[in-house]
Design a protein around this motif. Structure first.
Motif, mmCIF file in Angstrom:
data_model
loop_
_atom_site.group_PDB
_atom_site.id
_atom_site.type_symbol
_atom_site.label_atom_id
_atom_site.label_comp_id
_atom_site.label_asym_id
_atom_site.label_seq_id
_atom_site.Cartn_x
_atom_site.Cartn_y
_atom_site.Cartn_z
ATOM 1 N N ALA A 1 -6.413 -0.998 -5.148
ATOM 2 C CA ALA A 1 -5.896 0.131 -4.359
ATOM 3 C C ALA A 1 -4.883 0.967 -5.145
ATOM 4 N N SER A 2 -4.205 0.325 -6.086
ATOM 5 C CA SER A 2 -3.120 1.009 -6.798
ATOM 6 C C SER A 2 -3.607 2.158 -7.680
ATOM 7 N N ASP B 1 -4.118 -10.222 -4.959
ATOM 8 C CA ASP B 1 -3.500 -9.403 -6.013
ATOM 9 C C ASP B 1 -4.507 -8.417 -6.616
ATOM 10 N N PRO C 1 -3.837 6.663 -6.090
ATOM 11 C CA PRO C 1 -2.967 7.836 -6.309
ATOM 12 C C PRO C 1 -3.220 8.495 -7.670
ATOM 13 N N TYR C 2 -3.449 7.699 -8.696
ATOM 14 C CA TYR C 2 -3.663 8.272 -10.028
ATOM 15 C C TYR C 2 -5.003 9.001 -10.117
ATOM 16 N N PHE D 1 3.294 2.138 -3.995
ATOM 17 C CA PHE D 1 2.850 2.353 -5.378
ATOM 18 C C PHE D 1 3.777 3.318 -6.115
ATOM 19 N N SER E 1 1.466 10.445 -2.654
ATOM 20 C CA SER E 1 1.965 9.952 -3.941
ATOM 21 C C SER E 1 1.446 10.815 -5.084
ATOM 22 N N GLN F 1 -0.788 7.484 -15.546
ATOM 23 C CA GLN F 1 -0.172 6.191 -15.260
ATOM 24 C C GLN F 1 0.685 5.717 -16.433
ATOM 25 N N ARG G 1 -3.121 4.522 4.508
ATOM 26 C CA ARG G 1 -3.352 4.314 3.085
ATOM 27 C C ARG G 1 -3.690 5.618 2.359
ATOM 28 N N MET H 1 0.817 -1.222 0.000
ATOM 29 C CA MET H 1 0.000 0.000 0.000
ATOM 30 C C MET H 1 0.857 1.282 0.000
ATOM 31 N N TYR I 1 -5.017 -5.513 -4.148
ATOM 32 C CA TYR I 1 -3.907 -4.554 -4.146
ATOM 33 C C TYR I 1 -3.951 -3.722 -5.434
ATOM 34 N N MET I 2 -4.294 -4.375 -6.537
ATOM 35 C CA MET I 2 -4.402 -3.668 -7.818
ATOM 36 C C MET I 2 -5.490 -2.589 -7.723
ATOM 37 N N ILE J 1 1.424 -5.244 -9.555
ATOM 38 C CA ILE J 1 0.723 -4.283 -8.692
ATOM 39 C C ILE J 1 1.596 -3.042 -8.515
#
Lengths: 401, 401, 401
Positions: B366-367, B360, B370-371, A119, B85, B51, B78, A116, B363-364, A154
């Motif tokens: 969550a990734s 996975d 930021p974007y 990234f 980020s 991204q 988080r 987390m 987590y993806m 990820i």
């Protein structure tokens, strides 16, 4: 920049290019004895180049954005500033992760938190030196988690881990210490045969980590130095690290010996490093008590250890002990802060006049740490570090406009 | 960068240019349902472009200086890292505002503090989800204060507010969730007709915010999805947000239904989102008790709620429930951290094997946050975002040198 | 940027070049009365130029890397953001030093910490206003330590200290206040002969620092202003600073007088600055009690002071008092936050309607602080500041892309 300076830096880069450091690329820096001699030398060389560039106002900003995550499980002004300085020198922004221990204690959470926060992280610096068997293990758990996250696409990049002190080693400290010795003696080749006394010293405080003495005997033995570890009976360090020191000494043509006499260790020493630490066995016991949440047990262990410490108050780095060193002016080292007798405590690790005489050298010793950390990061993020450093020279951006 | 990549990015920018997002310029992002379909699509598109650029080592640093103020009224690793980020990706420096609640509670102080921290702020990210009727109201108060400050020429720029979670919506979460679905199903058009079950789940903890379920039903209904909200009796969300969901479904050609059976919600679902939350009415009562400083009342309410929760321990996302989903392999989603049975608690929201299988993907999911945040900021700060993105392509600065 | 703007900035730079400010280079900014009239004027001019550049989207980032260390010995959102904004405007990254007071209390540690945090620091901002005789002394101790470290080649650069408030002066506040007056009255030359009333005001809180009134009388007297210091008997400020004010008034052709009547001070005043502070003698006593660790004594002193304060509740800046000022519309000033009657407290320094009427002016007053701090840093880091500013104009990097 004057041409002479540029030529000097180019010469250093040429020396770096001759070292085999390719395995550091995208890897972590967790223990100095995980790394080859060339890799250790590459860190020193890169640190020197970065320092030379900064001194000549050449910007070494290689990241236009990116985070450096700091994960400190205990307080540390010095290490925090070193990490922050290194990150800033390269263009990374530090973001602190201040989770409570409990929140990152068990497996699922380590894996999740590691991903987390990563990234957009290029580096993760971890300091976790409180419990035997825990710190380095935790770092490897984080390393595994981000590797997994990167493989699963990820994480766009797999951040580099830098060990900012664990239960086993303190590589950024020992490497800075070594770079200080290299400068002091005018070259790594001059360390060969020099005697360094890594000795225990009395402190009225309790439970100081073993990572500094372990880091020193694990690293200095590989430069062909005559490393003596001295401590009172019962203050042993981890046997595995003593094995590392012995093996290194054998391979590197140096020596690793032990004694229970501070005077014997100091006799004829070129360098002395007197510093307090807790006995390994007691720290192991403490970890168990902590695991059992036995606070009563921890308190009585602390009392017992302080009483034991008090038996060895004569283990103080005094002027008369310094008189035993080579030419009576061996180099005094310390990772700071030191317990100075009559200054920060009644009786401590070092007498005030010794500390005072070596203050500038001690501060100089500390000044290498930001560059050592930056070098570790640099070597892990660029596949061809020497080429990249030449490109920085050519770019010639100024640090200060 | 390979030419193919550059053409791909240019194609995305072209798609962005076709969207009408001009009203986002200099505006805030507080609720997804405040924004038009084109504006929502513009956030996704911009997030994807940013991204893509980062993955191709193109720097997206558009601010040479400037602050991103973070104002978190509760702890959140988080969200803190996502905001940090995003700010860093665009070149902004995060400065935390950690005032005690009491200090920024009343009107005069909100106005003053909002201005005092904004002299050089381009963005203010606020997280305030603890009390019903408070968080979003507070954000609008801050928004009003900085608008006023800008009109009076006190602030050289009017910072953009980003809602990082309030009592009503969690737009950066729901937008990241939606982007995850778009990627997973290969395009926004493929979401049409897909069934998503936003369901309550059991947790041994108390008082989780309603902003996630509300954010999900308020957003997913506009893509023509078949959105089912499931919870035990008494766990309703805010009626206003249900109205939003109903209206969105009507306009977007989707469906919004409710049920009190987890199994019914899971039946044939393409996507499931099981997550605990507190009953709206209880949260309203809690806000009143808090206002009256009735700590005894709060304690007894907490006890009562935990007992009520315990009646619904079977609301757990198990393998057998997952077996009811479309093709027995519906996508499991969660905003994290989840309460995992046998891992982070005895009984929780999801069984370990389900969580493990989808880790996975989680987590993806969550990734993207930021974007999404960076895209919201980008669209609010540039009057012609697609042109600016093309200029970034042309500038071709590297993120990593 | 439009040509007119560029010519305007060039004109300001030309004015700056005519000022003799060379002694500011590599020096600290600790007290305004340590600095010459030209140096004070150079700060105003540089602040104006930096603000003009930012308003015209010209990046003033002069550091590609480097730290700005913040050392705050009490909490302060406003000053923290001002310092952070100034550092960011120039390209420096703030790193907070949050050591406990005890850790940096004695000599050895000040010297050591100052060096340990400064390896890559260009600036150190210190706020330490709690104890009479301590704050400024501490700053000079830090200054000495980094000078020594730089001479010994430990520090590659000698960081500049900026006094962010001490026991004696609050130069970033008084300079921002002065810049506000310069703008308000349309030029520094227009301050000549203007009457400013620096008066004590009632507050229900205890122990507010004296640095603001001292800073104001120490600075405003040098612009030829008619400075009146008003307070109830027993609320004297430091006699040394009154001497400074008297000398400045003599040299600068202004006046410095004292009164114990708020009305007399307000009569015909162009500017009023009503603000609470603690009596100097009581603050001295408090420092002694603190040194003796006499907590009982401190509590009773606090009680006594609050009771004494309460005798002077009529020292409130009301509409009727404002009616005595020049044209009944003298300018009301405050460093914020103010104790507003009926808003932040029952009875305080200022009535709500006065505060409300001047809110925009108060916020404007505060808005100059980041630029004043940035100007102090700029003048200390560049040997030829006007040339450097012209180079920034030529470079023409954009703050926002």
């Amino acid at each position: 920049m004057v041409d002479g300076m540029q030529m000097e830096i180019k010469e250093l880069v040429k020396q770096l290019a001759e070292l085999e450091s390719s395995k550091m690329y995208l890897d972590d820096f967790l223990l100095t004895w995980d790394r080859s001699d060339d890799e250790i030398a590459a860190v020193f060389k890169t640190a020197e180049i970065l320092q030379n560039m900064r001194q000549n106002n050449i910007s070494t900003r290689v990241f236009d954005s990116g985070l450096a995550v700091s994960l400190f499980r205990d307080n540390s002004t010095r290490t925090r500033f070193s990490f922050s300085s290194a990150a800033n020198l390269l263009g990374l922004t530090v973001q602190d992760l201040d989770e409570e221990k409990s929140q990152i204690a068990h497996g699922e959470t380590v894996r999740e938190t590691a991903n987390m926060v990563s990234f957009m992280a290029d580096v993760i610096g971890i300091r976790d030196d409180m419990y035997i068997g825990k710190g380095n293990t935790y770092m490897r758990e984080v390393a595994g988690a981000v590797s997994q996250g990167h493989s699963a696409a990820i994480l766009e990049q797999r951040p580099t881990l830098v060990n900012l002190q664990c239960d086993i080693d303190h590589p950024t400290q020992s490497m800075a210490d070594a770079l200080h010795l290299i400068r002091f003696f005018g070259g790594k080749e001059n360390l060969k045969g020099k005697k360094i006394a890594m000795t225990w010293a009395y402190s009225p405080s309790y439970g100081k980590p073993l990572s500094v003495p372990q880091g020193i005997i694990g690293l200095m033995t590989r430069f062909g130095m005559d490393v003596v570890l001295a401590h009172p009976e019962g203050y042993s360090v981890m046997p595995e690290v003593e094995d590392v020191a012995r093996r290194n000494a054998e391979v590197g043509g140096g020596r690793f010996t032990k004694t229970d006499s501070m005077a014997e260790a100091f006799a004829g020493a070129d360098v002395v490093y007197p510093k307090s630490w807790a006995p390994f066995s007691a720290m192991e016991k403490r970890t168990e008590l902590y695991a059992d949440n036995d606070m009563e047990g921890i308190r009585s262990l602390e009392k017992e250890l302080l009483m034991r410490n008090a038996e060895f108050m004569e283990w103080e780095c005094t002027e008369s002990l310094m008189g035993l060193t080579k030419g009576k002016n061996g180099l005094y080292m310390h990772c700071l802060p030191a317990d100075i007798s009559g200054v920060s405590c009644e009786r401590g690790e070092v007498s005030a006049s010794v500390f005072d005489r070596y203050r500038d050298q001690l501060y100089m010793e500390a000044s290498f740490k930001p560059y050592v950390i930056a070098a570790m990061i640099f070597l892990a993020r660029f596949s061809n570090p020497s080429e990249k450093l030449l490109q920085l020279l050519e770019r010639d951006s100024k640090r200060v406009f």
